[in-house]
Design an enzyme around this catalytic site. Structure first.
Site, short mmCIF file in Angstrom:
data_model
loop_
_atom_site.label_atom_id
_atom_site.label_comp_id
_atom_site.label_asym_id
_atom_site.label_seq_id
_atom_site.Cartn_x
_atom_site.Cartn_y
_atom_site.Cartn_z
CG ASP A 13 -2.15 -0.82 1.09
OD1 ASP A 13 -2.33 -1.45 0.03
OD2 ASP A 13 -2.96 -0.84 2.04
CG ASP A 14 0.23 3.86 2.22
OD1 ASP A 14 -0.96 3.87 1.85
OD2 ASP A 14 0.57 3.76 3.40
#
Length: 314
Positions: A13-14
């Protein structure tokens, strides 16, 4: 007992949050430790992340963000219900508070989600292979319905439903964090019918809350996967006893493991418009990277015949 084949989607993620995050996620992908990524299109290094994904053929989806930083819709950058007094999103808990008070306009939520999908397509050249929510905002009341509409309109088949088997017995999770996780679980359970009605799919099993940041270890990941597969096998055995042994032997279980590897962000670089948060600057990101790349974990995958893949491979 049914013998399940396991397809494991390890989602970083991110992606796009900062150059340090991008570097760590790419290193994990090239080492076979991450198999899928979610892009923050309002992240300060999103264009670079999109280029890296194209260069290394990294399967990429959208990490829809309504809680951290600035909107990408120009029309919503001022006088929007999505913004606090400082002109940024309300934050992880602030977003939930404002939503609970009935102060968020769902038309603006949809406008921003649509703008983020459009920007993702502009950056990558394609519609997201999957789309989930930063800080799990996509399973919140009201938001879940708008989110489902956007996915259906763009033909995005896959999302994330964060209901983790065995979560309640994870004694190492601190009480305030466990309270948040249990709230996410309740919201997710209430979301299943909504997503199902819109024809949206997700992995059979989700894990990642019990293995996040300092809680991540090789043994915790192994335990989470083993618990998930055992729970799935018990359920499937009760449902599929009428099928032939050949059918039973061919069963495949899909699992998504949410991870956040990277190198610590160095301010003022990074973030989604309002600078990097504490988690991004902490040692926990590097800890996740090192754990995911541990040869012991890779050996476990091979021993258990666990195949790493992406949502686009399902």
């Amino acid at each position: 007992m049914l013998q399940a084949r396991v397809k494991l989607i390890v989602t970083g993620d991110d992606f796009g949050y900062c150059p340090k995050r991008n570097q760590g996620i790419v290193e994990c992908f090239l080492a076979g430790a991450v198999s899928n990524v979610s892009l923050l299109v309002n992240g300060s290094a999103a264009p670079d992340a999109a280029q890296l994904a194209r260069r290394h053929n990294i399967p990429i989806g959208l990490h829809a963000n309504l809680s951290e930083g600035s909107p990408v819709s120009k029309a919503l950058k001022k006088n929007s219900s999505l913004l606090n007094k400082d002109g940024f999103f309300h934050g992880k808990m602030g977003f939930r508070t404002v939503l609970a008070k009935g102060l968020l306009k769902m038309s603006e939520v949809k406008q921003e989600l649509t703008a983020q999908v459009d920007l993702f397509r502009e950056l990558t050249g394609h519609v997201p292979h999957h789309m989930d929510g930063h800080q799990h905002v996509h399973v919140l009341p009201e938001v879940r319905r708008v989110f489902a509409q956007v996915l259906e309109e763009y033909g995005i088949q896959y999302t994330r439903v964060p209901i983790e088997p065995g979560l309640h017995s994870c004694a190492w999770i601190e009480p305030p964090l466990m309270d948040f996780y249990l709230g996410v679980e309740k919201d997710s359970l209430d979301t299943v019918d909504v997503f199902t009605r819109h024809g949206i799919r997700w992995a059979d099993i989700y894990i990642g809350l019990s293995t996040m940041g300092k809680s991540m270890s090789v043994s915790n990941i192994q335990s989470a996967i083993d618990t998930a597969v055992a729970a799935s096998a018990t359920k499937e055995n009760s449902l599929m006893t009428q099928f032939s042994p050949q059918h039973q032997q061919s069963r495949t279980v899909t699992i998504e493991l949410m991870v956040h590897p990277g190198y610590p962000t160095i301010p003022p670089v990074g973030g989604c418009g309002d600078g990097p948060d504490d988690f991004s600057q902490s040692w926990e990101r590097l800890h996740e990277l090192q754990t995911l790349m541990n040869p012991e974990l890779q050996s476990y995958y091979k021993t258990r015949n666990i195949q790493l893949c992406a949502f686009k491979d399902l």
